[in-house]
Design an enzyme around this catalytic site. Structure first.
Site, PDB file in Angstrom:
ATOM      1  CG  ASN A   6      -1.833   1.307   1.505  1.00  0.00           C
ATOM      2  OD1 ASN A   6      -1.225   2.313   0.945  1.00  0.00           O
ATOM      3  ND2 ASN A   6      -2.999   0.959   1.565  1.00  0.00           N
ATOM      4  CG  HIS A  23       1.179   6.290   4.584  1.00  0.00           C
ATOM      5  ND1 HIS A  23       0.152   7.000   4.857  1.00  0.00           N
ATOM      6  CD2 HIS A  23       0.932   5.282   5.583  1.00  0.00           C
ATOM      7  CE1 HIS A  23      -0.627   6.507   5.706  1.00  0.00           C
ATOM      8  NE2 HIS A  23      -0.127   5.486   6.106  1.00  0.00           N
ATOM      9  CG  HIS A  27      -8.138   3.839   0.803  1.00  0.00           C
ATOM     10  ND1 HIS A  27      -8.173   3.755   2.296  1.00  0.00           N
ATOM     11  CD2 HIS A  27      -9.228   4.416   0.404  1.00  0.00           C
ATOM     12  CE1 HIS A  27      -9.611   3.870   2.414  1.00  0.00           C
ATOM     13  NE2 HIS A  27     -10.158   4.270   1.488  1.00  0.00           N
ATOM     14  NE  ARG A  38      -8.178   7.295   4.130  1.00  0.00           N
ATOM     15  CZ  ARG A  38      -9.247   6.798   5.139  1.00  0.00           C
ATOM     16  NH1 ARG A  38     -10.321   7.420   5.248  1.00  0.00           N
ATOM     17  NH2 ARG A  38      -9.147   5.804   6.038  1.00  0.00           N
ATOM     18  NE  ARG A  58      -7.816  11.134   5.373  1.00  0.00           N
ATOM     19  CZ  ARG A  58      -8.334  10.466   6.300  1.00  0.00           C
ATOM     20  NH1 ARG A  58      -7.338   9.923   7.021  1.00  0.00           N
ATOM     21  NH2 ARG A  58      -9.636  10.580   6.646  1.00  0.00           N
ATOM     22  CD  GLU A 118      -6.716  -0.384   0.976  1.00  0.00           C
ATOM     23  OE1 GLU A 118      -6.764   0.695   1.725  1.00  0.00           O
ATOM     24  OE2 GLU A 118      -6.031  -1.243   1.459  1.00  0.00           O
ATOM     25  CB  THR A 157      -9.321   1.355   6.962  1.00  0.00           C
ATOM     26  OG1 THR A 157      -9.021   1.965   5.642  1.00  0.00           O
ATOM     27  CG2 THR A 157     -10.743   0.678   6.763  1.00  0.00           C
ATOM     28  CD  GLU A 217      -6.656  -6.249   2.756  1.00  0.00           C
ATOM     29  OE1 GLU A 217      -6.876  -6.335   1.671  1.00  0.00           O
ATOM     30  OE2 GLU A 217      -6.043  -5.610   3.639  1.00  0.00           O
ATOM     31  CG  HIS A 225      -5.509  -2.145   9.380  1.00  0.00           C
ATOM     32  ND1 HIS A 225      -4.999  -1.467  10.479  1.00  0.00           N
ATOM     33  CD2 HIS A 225      -6.243  -1.056   8.757  1.00  0.00           C
ATOM     34  CE1 HIS A 225      -5.523  -0.265  10.580  1.00  0.00           C
ATOM     35  NE2 HIS A 225      -6.137   0.163   9.321  1.00  0.00           N
TER      36      HIS A 225
HETATM   37  N1  PXP Z   1      -5.786  -3.280   3.795  1.00  0.00           N
HETATM   38  C1  PXP Z   1      -6.667  -2.261   3.804  1.00  0.00           C
HETATM   39  C2  PXP Z   1      -7.924  -2.762   3.452  1.00  0.00           C
HETATM   40  C3  PXP Z   1      -6.612  -1.157   4.526  1.00  0.00           C
HETATM   41  O1  PXP Z   1      -7.516  -0.130   4.501  1.00  0.00           O
HETATM   42  C4  PXP Z   1      -5.224  -0.649   4.810  1.00  0.00           C
HETATM   43  C5  PXP Z   1      -4.995   0.740   5.245  1.00  0.00           C
HETATM   44  O2  PXP Z   1      -5.104   1.699   4.151  1.00  0.00           O
HETATM   45  C6  PXP Z   1      -4.338  -1.854   4.716  1.00  0.00           C
HETATM   46  C7  PXP Z   1      -4.451  -2.862   4.135  1.00  0.00           C
HETATM   47  C8  PXP Z   1      -2.725  -1.236   4.945  1.00  0.00           C
HETATM   48  O3  PXP Z   1      -2.715  -1.156   6.449  1.00  0.00           O
HETATM   49  P1  PXP Z   1      -1.507  -0.622   7.031  1.00  0.00           P
HETATM   50  O4  PXP Z   1      -0.943   0.718   6.381  1.00  0.00           O
HETATM   51  O5  PXP Z   1      -1.691  -0.799   8.458  1.00  0.00           O
HETATM   52  O6  PXP Z   1      -0.331  -1.867   6.731  1.00  0.00           O
END
Ligand code: PXP
Length: 280
Positions: free
Chosen positions: A39, A42, A82, A84, A88, A109, A140, A190, A230
């Site tokens: 992901n 960031h 993601h 949003r 953001r 996402e 999330t 997931e 997550h």
């Molecule tokens: N999976 C989903 C569905 C999420 O919403 C997120 C956070 O955006 C992640 C995975 C990744 O989570 P983390 O950034 O805590 O590794």
């Protein structure tokens, strides 16, 4: 099963030539079948911190597309982003550029809102993971309540699938949520691993691991692909090895954080190394 290495052909500096799996010092046969989606939200968070009001600036950096290419080259088999409602971090243009450029799969996402569903149907990512979305949350924070939102989810799932998009539902690890996901005819779930990752006592950790194990078994019995994500980091990844039937982990925060110190390519490779002994 052999791990399929999808290598980006994006224009990158010569030093970033595709790598051979053997570079890890690991024989192909022994490599984990557990795949990694990174992901990269960031990366966009960092860019937005400076350039949110100047998106067209020639100085806008870091570029999520370059990040995606590096993740792919390091062995990630999916790029997760993601989009949003408040934009953001990722912007619509980022998702379009990811779609145009990445060689592995794009996992978008998103919340189930008409505006974002329209974006998904226009861009057609390989996968959509439907997540709950609240403006006030930092990330999330819980799974999608598939039981409560079945009615609104069903038409969205059908529209996405008709467009050729595989659909995943991000759910808390309960049997009710898994059953409801199965009834909705999605391809994947997931499992939300946030509670396990953030457990502040051994008792909660044990309970949450049991919940995740039971949910993974139930999803597998329903022939759903089982992913997890997550809060997974380089330490608690050892706990994730105890969850059966996993196909893919989606990890963001800890990889991008580690990348600040060791570089993104190394951060991804280190996570893949930590995943390699997964035996399902
Ligand atoms: N999976 C989903 C569905 C999420 O919403 C997120 C956070 O955006 C992640 C995975 C990744 O989570 P983390 O950034 O805590 O590794």
């Amino acid at each position: 099963m052999k791990l399929v290495y999808a290598i980006s052909t994006l224009a990158l500096p010569k030093t970033l030539a595709p790598i051979d799996p053997e570079v890890f010092g690991v024989e192909r046969e022994r490599m984990s079948t557990l795949r990694l989606g990174v992901n990269i939200d960031h990366v966009a968070t960092l860019r937005q911190a400076r350039y949110a009001t100047m998106p067209e600036s020639k100085n806008a950096e870091p570029d999520p597309i370059v990040a995606a290419a590096i993740c792919q080259r390091a062995g990630a088999t999916g790029i997760v982003a993601h989009l949003r409602s408040d934009r953001r971090h990722m912007q619509g243009r980022d998702i379009e550029r990811l779609r145009e450029n990445i060689m592995t799969k794009l996992n978008l996402e998103m919340g189930n809102t008409p505006e974002i569903v329209d974006v998904a149907l226009r861009i057609v990512p390989d996968e959509v993971c439907l997540v709950p979305e609240k403006r006030e949350e930092v990330t999330t924070e819980g799974g999608l309540d598939v039981v409560a939102h079945r009615k609104e989810l069903e038409p969205t799932i059908r529209r996405l699938q008709t467009a050729g998009i595989h659909v995943s539902l991000f759910v808390d690890p309960t049997l009710e949520q898994i059953d409801a996901a199965g009834e909705l005819g999605v391809e994947m779930v997931e499992l939300h691993t946030g509670k396990l990752a953030n457990a502040f006592s051994e008792k909660i950790e044990k309970q949450e691991l049991e919940n995740l194990q039971a949910a993974a078994r139930a999803a597998s019995e329903l022939k759903l692909q089982v992913n997890a994500g997550h809060g997974i980091n380089y330490t608690n990844i050892s706990l994730i090895h105890n969850i059966p039937h996993l196909s893919e982990l989606n990890i963001g925060h800890s990889i991008i954080s580690r990348a600040v110190f060791v570089g993104l390519e190394t951060a991804v490779r280190e996570m893949l190394a930590a995943m390699q002994d997964y035996r399902g």
